[in-house]
Scaffold this motif. Structure first.
Motif, PDB file in Angstrom:
ATOM      1  N   ASN A   1      28.326  -5.416  47.780  1.00  0.00           N
ATOM      2  CA  ASN A   1      26.954  -5.864  47.530  1.00  0.00           C
ATOM      3  C   ASN A   1      26.837  -7.374  47.386  1.00  0.00           C
ATOM      4  OD1 ASN A   1      25.615  -3.286  47.380  1.00  0.00           O
ATOM      5  ND2 ASN A   1      26.761  -2.962  45.507  1.00  0.00           N
ATOM      6  N   ALA A   2      27.942  -8.083  47.458  1.00  0.00           N
ATOM      7  CA  ALA A   2      27.918  -9.533  47.261  1.00  0.00           C
ATOM      8  C   ALA A   2      27.145 -10.214  48.396  1.00  0.00           C
ATOM      9  CB  ALA A   2      29.339 -10.074  47.203  1.00  0.00           C
ATOM     10  N   PRO A   3      26.484 -11.326  48.085  1.00  0.00           N
ATOM     11  CA  PRO A   3      25.758 -12.069  49.122  1.00  0.00           C
ATOM     12  C   PRO A   3      26.702 -12.487  50.247  1.00  0.00           C
ATOM     13  CG  PRO A   3      25.255 -12.941  46.938  1.00  0.00           C
ATOM     14  CD  PRO A   3      26.370 -11.959  46.768  1.00  0.00           C
ATOM     15  N   GLY A   4      26.255 -12.283  51.482  1.00  0.00           N
ATOM     16  CA  GLY A   4      27.025 -12.698  52.643  1.00  0.00           C
ATOM     17  C   GLY A   4      27.961 -11.644  53.206  1.00  0.00           C
ATOM     18  N   VAL A   5      28.213 -10.550  52.492  1.00  0.00           N
ATOM     19  CA  VAL A   5      29.089  -9.493  53.015  1.00  0.00           C
ATOM     20  C   VAL A   5      28.367  -8.796  54.166  1.00  0.00           C
ATOM     21  CG1 VAL A   5      30.129  -7.242  52.529  1.00  0.00           C
ATOM     22  CG2 VAL A   5      30.337  -9.091  50.872  1.00  0.00           C
ATOM     23  N   ARG A   6      29.092  -8.612  55.269  1.00  0.00           N
ATOM     24  CA  ARG A   6      28.530  -7.891  56.408  1.00  0.00           C
ATOM     25  C   ARG A   6      29.475  -6.763  56.800  1.00  0.00           C
ATOM     26  NH1 ARG A   6      28.944 -10.453  61.608  1.00  0.00           N
ATOM     27  NH2 ARG A   6      29.539  -8.573  62.650  1.00  0.00           N
ATOM     28  N   ILE A   7      29.026  -5.534  56.555  1.00  0.00           N
ATOM     29  CA  ILE A   7      29.740  -4.342  56.995  1.00  0.00           C
ATOM     30  C   ILE A   7      28.698  -3.412  57.599  1.00  0.00           C
ATOM     31  CG2 ILE A   7      31.624  -4.541  55.327  1.00  0.00           C
ATOM     32  CD1 ILE A   7      30.274  -2.420  53.606  1.00  0.00           C
ATOM     33  N   SER A   8      29.147  -2.460  58.395  1.00  0.00           N
ATOM     34  CA  SER A   8      28.205  -1.547  59.034  1.00  0.00           C
ATOM     35  C   SER A   8      27.498  -0.692  57.983  1.00  0.00           C
ATOM     36  CB  SER A   8      28.936  -0.650  60.030  1.00  0.00           C
ATOM     37  OG  SER A   8      29.755   0.274  59.332  1.00  0.00           O
ATOM     38  N   GLN A   9      26.365  -0.163  58.353  1.00  0.00           N
ATOM     39  CA  GLN A   9      25.617   0.716  57.453  1.00  0.00           C
ATOM     40  C   GLN A   9      26.450   1.947  57.103  1.00  0.00           C
ATOM     41  OE1 GLN A   9      22.785  -0.163  56.035  1.00  0.00           O
ATOM     42  NE2 GLN A   9      22.809   1.704  54.822  1.00  0.00           N
ATOM     43  N   ARG A  10      27.228   2.424  58.055  1.00  0.00           N
ATOM     44  CA  ARG A  10      28.098   3.581  57.831  1.00  0.00           C
ATOM     45  C   ARG A  10      29.095   3.300  56.706  1.00  0.00           C
ATOM     46  NH1 ARG A  10      33.185   5.903  60.260  1.00  0.00           N
ATOM     47  NH2 ARG A  10      33.800   3.828  60.862  1.00  0.00           N
ATOM     48  N   LEU A  11      29.728   2.123  56.732  1.00  0.00           N
ATOM     49  CA  LEU A  11      30.682   1.766  55.674  1.00  0.00           C
ATOM     50  C   LEU A  11      29.962   1.469  54.362  1.00  0.00           C
ATOM     51  CD1 LEU A  11      33.250  -0.470  57.597  1.00  0.00           C
ATOM     52  CD2 LEU A  11      33.508   1.917  56.873  1.00  0.00           C
ATOM     53  N   LYS A  12      28.790   0.862  54.451  1.00  0.00           N
ATOM     54  CA  LYS A  12      28.017   0.544  53.249  1.00  0.00           C
ATOM     55  C   LYS A  12      27.648   1.832  52.495  1.00  0.00           C
ATOM     56  CE  LYS A  12      25.552  -2.106  50.574  1.00  0.00           C
ATOM     57  NZ  LYS A  12      26.183  -2.662  49.431  1.00  0.00           N
ATOM     58  N   GLU A  13      27.280   2.855  53.237  1.00  0.00           N
ATOM     59  CA  GLU A  13      26.942   4.140  52.608  1.00  0.00           C
ATOM     60  C   GLU A  13      28.177   4.791  51.992  1.00  0.00           C
ATOM     61  OE1 GLU A  13      25.012   6.350  55.716  1.00  0.00           O
ATOM     62  OE2 GLU A  13      23.237   5.046  55.662  1.00  0.00           O
ATOM     63  N   ARG A  14      29.307   4.621  52.643  1.00  0.00           N
ATOM     64  CA  ARG A  14      30.548   5.231  52.157  1.00  0.00           C
ATOM     65  C   ARG A  14      31.142   4.474  50.971  1.00  0.00           C
ATOM     66  NH1 ARG A  14      35.452   6.788  56.188  1.00  0.00           N
ATOM     67  NH2 ARG A  14      36.649   7.961  54.663  1.00  0.00           N
ATOM     68  N   TYR A  15      30.968   3.157  50.959  1.00  0.00           N
ATOM     69  CA  TYR A  15      31.508   2.292  49.903  1.00  0.00           C
ATOM     70  C   TYR A  15      30.384   1.414  49.360  1.00  0.00           C
ATOM     71  CZ  TYR A  15      35.660   3.869  52.277  1.00  0.00           C
ATOM     72  OH  TYR A  15      36.614   4.660  52.847  1.00  0.00           O
ATOM     73  N   PRO A  16      29.499   1.981  48.546  1.00  0.00           N
ATOM     74  CA  PRO A  16      28.316   1.242  48.099  1.00  0.00           C
ATOM     75  C   PRO A  16      28.601   0.120  47.096  1.00  0.00           C
ATOM     76  CG  PRO A  16      28.397   3.393  47.056  1.00  0.00           C
ATOM     77  CD  PRO A  16      29.522   3.352  48.051  1.00  0.00           C
ATOM     78  N   GLN A  17      29.737   0.137  46.413  1.00  0.00           N
ATOM     79  CA  GLN A  17      30.033  -0.873  45.396  1.00  0.00           C
ATOM     80  C   GLN A  17      31.217  -1.767  45.776  1.00  0.00           C
ATOM     81  OE1 GLN A  17      28.127  -1.231  42.573  1.00  0.00           O
ATOM     82  NE2 GLN A  17      26.836   0.333  43.494  1.00  0.00           N
ATOM     83  N   GLU A  18      32.330  -1.139  46.093  1.00  0.00           N
ATOM     84  CA  GLU A  18      33.581  -1.866  46.334  1.00  0.00           C
ATOM     85  C   GLU A  18      34.351  -1.204  47.460  1.00  0.00           C
ATOM     86  OE1 GLU A  18      37.745  -2.244  43.952  1.00  0.00           O
ATOM     87  OE2 GLU A  18      35.977  -2.895  42.837  1.00  0.00           O
ATOM     88  N   MET A  19      35.079  -2.032  48.177  1.00  0.00           N
ATOM     89  CA  MET A  19      35.898  -1.542  49.279  1.00  0.00           C
ATOM     90  C   MET A  19      37.208  -2.312  49.259  1.00  0.00           C
ATOM     91  SD  MET A  19      34.718  -1.554  53.200  1.00  0.00           S
ATOM     92  CE  MET A  19      35.634  -0.735  54.472  1.00  0.00           C
ATOM     93  N   THR A  20      38.290  -1.631  49.547  1.00  0.00           N
ATOM     94  CA  THR A  20      39.591  -2.282  49.669  1.00  0.00           C
ATOM     95  C   THR A  20      40.098  -2.044  51.084  1.00  0.00           C
ATOM     96  OG1 THR A  20      40.104  -1.978  47.333  1.00  0.00           O
ATOM     97  CG2 THR A  20      41.966  -2.373  48.807  1.00  0.00           C
TER      98      THR A  20
END
Length: 192
Positions: free
Chosen positions: A45-64
């Motif tokens: 959710n940090a400003p400037g992060v760009r990931i696909s909507q598919r990944l955003k839905e799967r990892y709404p807070q944090e991703m490693t």
């Protein structure tokens, strides 16, 4: 005790983010040396992060993410890095500002850094934030058009990396499913 007007905590975090930036820049230039590989956790959710909507839905807070065998197009900018990874056989491009990083771990040498995302003296340039927002809107519109408005990304819609990308030392194209590995940073924290 007196108030810390110099904000040493922020200065140290920025310096350590600079170390991560230098490490990734070296890997982008020469490839991963020896057994080195990286787990990088970031706030989605940090400003400037760009990931696909598919990944955003799967990892709404944090991703490693894991940078080891199958990644490509690692590009290091002044404020962010971009990398290609495969998730479930679907190639994805991720753009991660250094200020969004929560953790960096190289298990080959047990080297780890933890960050407080957003706690930085460095502000992202307005142009970067606007460009990321425009790309996200364009990707959302493209996804809705390609899927008939459902927002789900179909595997056939993703284009694979170009062949010449595989020739770069740090840019290994996915083989087969490859599957990007997402793990929790907690798996590497010492239990006390």
């Amino acid at each position: 005790m007196s108030e810390d007007l110099l904000r040493y905590d922020i200065l140290i975090q920025d310096a350590l983010r600079g170390a991560v930036k230098k490490i990734l820049a070296e890997v982008g230039r020469t490839g991963l040396p020896g057994e080195h590989h990286f787990y990088i956790a970031f706030d989605t959710n940090a400003p400037g992060v760009r990931i696909s909507q598919r990944l955003k839905e799967r990892y709404p807070q944090e991703m490693t993410i894991v940078l080891q065998h199958q990644f490509w197009d690692l590009a290091i900018g002044e404020h962010a890095f971009e990398v290609g990874l495969s998730f479930g056989g679907v190639p994805e491009k991720l753009l991660v500002p250094f200020s969004a990083i929560k953790g960096f771990f190289d298990p080959s040498v047990q080297f780890a850094l933890e960050f407080d995302p957003g706690k930085t003296a460095e502000e992202l340039p307005e142009e970067l934030l606007e460009a990321v927002e425009e790309l996200a809107k364009a990707e959302q519109e493209q996804s809705e058009t390609a899927t008939g408005g459902t927002g789900d990304v179909k595997e056939a819609d993703a284009s694979p990396p170009e062949k010449d990308d595989a020739e770069k030392p740090a840019a290994k194209a996915p083989e087969g499913d490859g599957g990007g590995e997402v793990v929790s940073l907690d798996a590497f924290r010492k239990k006390t």
